[in-house]
Design a protein around this motif. Sequence first.
Motif, mmCIF file in Angstrom:
data_model
loop_
_atom_site.group_PDB
_atom_site.id
_atom_site.type_symbol
_atom_site.label_atom_id
_atom_site.label_comp_id
_atom_site.label_asym_id
_atom_site.label_seq_id
_atom_site.Cartn_x
_atom_site.Cartn_y
_atom_site.Cartn_z
ATOM 1 N N UNK A 1 0.728 -1.214 -0.056
ATOM 2 C CA UNK A 1 -0.025 0.158 0.079
ATOM 3 C C UNK A 1 0.710 1.340 -0.150
ATOM 4 N N UNK A 2 1.919 1.384 0.847
ATOM 5 C CA UNK A 2 3.050 2.489 0.881
ATOM 6 C C UNK A 2 3.434 2.801 -0.646
ATOM 7 N N UNK A 3 3.840 1.629 -1.148
ATOM 8 C CA UNK A 3 4.506 1.658 -2.602
ATOM 9 C C UNK A 3 3.389 2.414 -3.294
ATOM 10 N N UNK B 1 3.091 6.045 -2.774
ATOM 11 C CA UNK B 1 4.060 6.804 -3.517
ATOM 12 C C UNK B 1 4.432 6.725 -4.711
ATOM 13 N N UNK B 2 3.910 5.727 -5.515
ATOM 14 C CA UNK B 2 4.351 5.629 -6.983
ATOM 15 C C UNK B 2 3.959 6.693 -7.775
ATOM 16 N N UNK B 3 4.410 7.130 -8.692
ATOM 17 C CA UNK B 3 4.375 8.308 -9.638
ATOM 18 C C UNK B 3 3.165 7.801 -10.314
ATOM 19 N N UNK B 4 2.696 6.364 -10.587
ATOM 20 C CA UNK B 4 1.596 5.845 -11.342
ATOM 21 C C UNK B 4 0.261 6.188 -10.535
ATOM 22 N N UNK B 5 0.359 6.483 -9.263
ATOM 23 C CA UNK B 5 -0.745 6.719 -8.467
ATOM 24 C C UNK B 5 -1.434 7.796 -9.061
ATOM 25 N N UNK B 6 -2.939 7.570 -8.687
ATOM 26 C CA UNK B 6 -3.703 9.047 -9.219
ATOM 27 C C UNK B 6 -3.118 10.236 -8.615
ATOM 28 N N UNK B 7 -3.329 11.307 -9.290
ATOM 29 C CA UNK B 7 -2.870 12.757 -8.717
ATOM 30 C C UNK B 7 -3.598 13.156 -7.516
ATOM 31 N N UNK B 8 -4.862 12.779 -7.528
ATOM 32 C CA UNK B 8 -5.672 13.253 -6.292
ATOM 33 C C UNK B 8 -6.186 12.121 -5.378
ATOM 34 N N UNK B 9 -6.211 12.507 -3.936
ATOM 35 C CA UNK B 9 -6.817 11.914 -3.048
ATOM 36 C C UNK B 9 -8.268 12.147 -2.546
ATOM 37 N N UNK B 10 -8.776 11.487 -1.734
ATOM 38 C CA UNK B 10 -10.172 11.715 -1.074
ATOM 39 C C UNK B 10 -9.907 12.829 -0.185
ATOM 40 N N UNK C 1 -1.462 16.341 -3.253
ATOM 41 C CA UNK C 1 -0.608 14.831 -3.275
ATOM 42 C C UNK C 1 0.393 14.977 -2.273
ATOM 43 N N UNK C 2 1.308 15.971 -2.504
ATOM 44 C CA UNK C 2 2.261 16.283 -1.664
ATOM 45 C C UNK C 2 2.055 16.230 -0.136
ATOM 46 N N UNK C 3 0.984 16.806 -0.014
ATOM 47 C CA UNK C 3 0.579 17.121 1.418
ATOM 48 C C UNK C 3 0.149 15.604 2.079
#
Length: 68
Positions: A24-26, A29-38, A48-50
């Motif tokens: 889950x951590x990988x 942190x992956x660059x392929x992760x969606x650019x936004x979070x809930x 994303x940085x926050x």
Amino acid sequence: NMNAQVGLCRPGDFGADVTRVETLLEAMASRSAPPTFHPHPIFGRMSRGAWLRGGYLHMDHHLRQFGA
């Protein structure tokens, strides 16, 4: 309820749990992760940085609790 014996997260196979957290951590942190979070339940919308910084600080806090 934060009691693992009663509520949210029941203890399981420790090795499998560690592998799941690493996966889950990988992914987070992956660059392929969606650019936004809930939205965060307390802080609301966060970049994303926050989210990544908050995740790092939270994980670091818990690892320090256990002397890791």
